[in-house]
Motif scaffolding. Structure first.
Motif, PDB file in Angstrom:
ATOM      1  N   GLN A  51       0.817  -1.215   0.000  1.00  0.00           N
ATOM      2  CA  GLN A  51       0.000   0.000   0.000  1.00  0.00           C
ATOM      3  C   GLN A  51       0.854   1.270   0.000  1.00  0.00           C
ATOM      4  N   LEU A  52       2.164   1.113   0.007  1.00  0.00           N
ATOM      5  CA  LEU A  52       3.068   2.259   0.062  1.00  0.00           C
ATOM      6  C   LEU A  52       2.925   3.100  -1.200  1.00  0.00           C
ATOM      7  N   ARG A  53       2.756   4.394  -1.010  1.00  0.00           N
ATOM      8  CA  ARG A  53       2.625   5.297  -2.154  1.00  0.00           C
ATOM      9  C   ARG A  53       3.978   5.449  -2.830  1.00  0.00           C
ATOM     10  N   TRP A  54       3.950   5.711  -4.142  1.00  0.00           N
ATOM     11  CA  TRP A  54       5.176   5.736  -4.930  1.00  0.00           C
ATOM     12  C   TRP A  54       6.178   6.756  -4.405  1.00  0.00           C
ATOM     13  N   HIS A  55       5.735   7.948  -3.982  1.00  0.00           N
ATOM     14  CA  HIS A  55       6.687   8.961  -3.520  1.00  0.00           C
ATOM     15  C   HIS A  55       7.366   8.538  -2.219  1.00  0.00           C
ATOM     16  N   GLU A  56       6.644   7.816  -1.362  1.00  0.00           N
ATOM     17  CA  GLU A  56       7.249   7.303  -0.129  1.00  0.00           C
ATOM     18  C   GLU A  56       8.207   6.161  -0.462  1.00  0.00           C
ATOM     19  N   ARG A  57       7.831   5.323  -1.410  1.00  0.00           N
ATOM     20  CA  ARG A  57       8.718   4.228  -1.839  1.00  0.00           C
ATOM     21  C   ARG A  57      10.025   4.797  -2.404  1.00  0.00           C
ATOM     22  N   ILE A  58       9.915   5.835  -3.245  1.00  0.00           N
ATOM     23  CA  ILE A  58      11.100   6.471  -3.816  1.00  0.00           C
ATOM     24  C   ILE A  58      11.981   7.037  -2.704  1.00  0.00           C
ATOM     25  N   ARG A  59      11.358   7.703  -1.734  1.00  0.00           N
ATOM     26  CA  ARG A  59      12.117   8.281  -0.616  1.00  0.00           C
ATOM     27  C   ARG A  59      12.860   7.190   0.160  1.00  0.00           C
ATOM     28  N   ARG A  60      12.177   6.082   0.439  1.00  0.00           N
ATOM     29  CA  ARG A  60      12.808   4.969   1.159  1.00  0.00           C
ATOM     30  C   ARG A  60      13.954   4.357   0.352  1.00  0.00           C
ATOM     31  N   LEU A  61      13.732   4.168  -0.940  1.00  0.00           N
ATOM     32  CA  LEU A  61      14.778   3.600  -1.788  1.00  0.00           C
ATOM     33  C   LEU A  61      15.984   4.530  -1.875  1.00  0.00           C
ATOM     34  N   GLU A  62      15.736   5.831  -1.972  1.00  0.00           N
ATOM     35  CA  GLU A  62      16.841   6.794  -2.004  1.00  0.00           C
ATOM     36  C   GLU A  62      17.620   6.757  -0.699  1.00  0.00           C
ATOM     37  N   HIS A  63      16.900   6.670   0.425  1.00  0.00           N
ATOM     38  CA  HIS A  63      17.574   6.580   1.725  1.00  0.00           C
ATOM     39  C   HIS A  63      18.420   5.312   1.800  1.00  0.00           C
ATOM     40  N   LEU A  64      17.853   4.201   1.364  1.00  0.00           N
ATOM     41  CA  LEU A  64      18.585   2.935   1.381  1.00  0.00           C
ATOM     42  C   LEU A  64      19.809   3.015   0.473  1.00  0.00           C
ATOM     43  N   HIS A  65      19.662   3.607  -0.693  1.00  0.00           N
ATOM     44  CA  HIS A  65      20.776   3.777  -1.627  1.00  0.00           C
ATOM     45  C   HIS A  65      21.868   4.644  -1.007  1.00  0.00           C
ATOM     46  N   ASP A  66      21.494   5.773  -0.419  1.00  0.00           N
ATOM     47  CA  ASP A  66      22.476   6.669   0.205  1.00  0.00           C
ATOM     48  C   ASP A  66      23.181   5.991   1.372  1.00  0.00           C
ATOM     49  N   THR A  67      22.411   5.259   2.166  1.00  0.00           N
ATOM     50  CA  THR A  67      22.994   4.566   3.315  1.00  0.00           C
ATOM     51  C   THR A  67      23.970   3.490   2.859  1.00  0.00           C
ATOM     52  N   ALA A  68      23.583   2.739   1.831  1.00  0.00           N
ATOM     53  CA  ALA A  68      24.475   1.702   1.310  1.00  0.00           C
ATOM     54  C   ALA A  68      25.735   2.331   0.730  1.00  0.00           C
ATOM     55  N   GLY A  69      25.573   3.440   0.001  1.00  0.00           N
ATOM     56  CA  GLY A  69      26.734   4.120  -0.575  1.00  0.00           C
ATOM     57  C   GLY A  69      27.695   4.619   0.481  1.00  0.00           C
ATOM     58  N   SER A  70      27.158   5.095   1.592  1.00  0.00           N
ATOM     59  CA  SER A  70      28.032   5.603   2.659  1.00  0.00           C
ATOM     60  C   SER A  70      28.731   4.470   3.406  1.00  0.00           C
ATOM     61  N   ALA A  71      28.238   3.234   3.230  1.00  0.00           N
ATOM     62  CA  ALA A  71      28.856   2.086   3.894  1.00  0.00           C
ATOM     63  C   ALA A  71      30.008   1.500   3.080  1.00  0.00           C
ATOM     64  N   LEU A  72      30.220   2.017   1.870  1.00  0.00           N
ATOM     65  CA  LEU A  72      31.315   1.531   1.036  1.00  0.00           C
ATOM     66  C   LEU A  72      32.579   2.332   1.327  1.00  0.00           C
ATOM     67  N   ASN A  73      33.692   1.672   1.305  1.00  0.00           N
ATOM     68  CA  ASN A  73      34.941   2.399   1.495  1.00  0.00           C
ATOM     69  C   ASN A  73      35.442   2.901   0.139  1.00  0.00           C
ATOM     70  N   SER A  74      36.622   3.463   0.105  1.00  0.00           N
ATOM     71  CA  SER A  74      37.116   4.123  -1.103  1.00  0.00           C
ATOM     72  C   SER A  74      37.354   3.171  -2.275  1.00  0.00           C
ATOM     73  N   VAL A  75      37.467   1.881  -2.030  1.00  0.00           N
ATOM     74  CA  VAL A  75      37.670   0.939  -3.136  1.00  0.00           C
ATOM     75  C   VAL A  75      36.404   0.145  -3.439  1.00  0.00           C
ATOM     76  N   GLY A  76      35.269   0.609  -2.933  1.00  0.00           N
ATOM     77  CA  GLY A  76      34.002  -0.024  -3.254  1.00  0.00           C
ATOM     78  C   GLY A  76      33.701  -1.286  -2.480  1.00  0.00           C
ATOM     79  N   ARG A  77      34.381  -1.508  -1.377  1.00  0.00           N
ATOM     80  CA  ARG A  77      34.101  -2.660  -0.536  1.00  0.00           C
ATOM     81  C   ARG A  77      33.348  -2.189   0.700  1.00  0.00           C
ATOM     82  N   TRP A  78      32.630  -3.115   1.342  1.00  0.00           N
ATOM     83  CA  TRP A  78      31.891  -2.754   2.547  1.00  0.00           C
ATOM     84  C   TRP A  78      32.861  -2.377   3.645  1.00  0.00           C
ATOM     85  N   ALA A  79      32.664  -1.207   4.181  1.00  0.00           N
ATOM     86  CA  ALA A  79      33.489  -0.740   5.280  1.00  0.00           C
ATOM     87  C   ALA A  79      32.788  -1.073   6.589  1.00  0.00           C
TER      88      ALA A  79
END
Length: 118
Positions: free
Chosen positions: A80-108
């Motif tokens: 039942q999640l509205r598309w704009h909320e889904r996009i916001r959640r996915l963007e947050h998840l993407h940003d969080t995952a990106g910040s968890a990568l170290n400089s060589v693209g491995r999980w830090a």
């Protein structure tokens, strides 16, 4: 993990019109669509050896990163999640995952203070 099959599998269904399916393949260029109820033997063989071999690494990654995102996963599973909320959640998840990568693209390694609730 990526295993390239060069196919996109579609389960057989009486709801699929064969002519329409072929139109999608030809006119829209989805030539990799394949209707089949069979398993890809090469993929099954690969998964049979890969998953158990890589499981310790996956578990460590989950403990380090994935467990902090449980709320995001739960929200994203809500049909039942509205598309704009889904996009916001996915963007947050993407940003969080990106910040968890170290400089060589491995999980830090993470620290619990980096977890952000939305």
């Amino acid at each position: 993990l990526i295993f390239q099959t060069y196919d996109q599998y579609v389960l057989p269904s009486e709801r699929i019109n064969a002519d329409h399916f072929q139109e999608v393949r030809k006119e829209l260029g989805f030539t990799d669509l394949v209707i089949t109820g069979s398993q890809n033997r090469n993929l099954v063989e690969w998964l049979s050896g890969t998953v158990h071999r890589e499981a310790p690494k996956f578990a460590a990654r989950w403990m380090d990163f994935g467990r902090h995102q449980i709320d995001d996963y739960a929200h994203l599973r809500n049909e039942q999640l509205r598309w704009h909320e889904r996009i916001r959640r996915l963007e947050h998840l993407h940003d969080t995952a990106g910040s968890a990568l170290n400089s060589v693209g491995r999980w830090a390694p993470s620290d619990d203070s980096a977890h952000v609730d939305t």
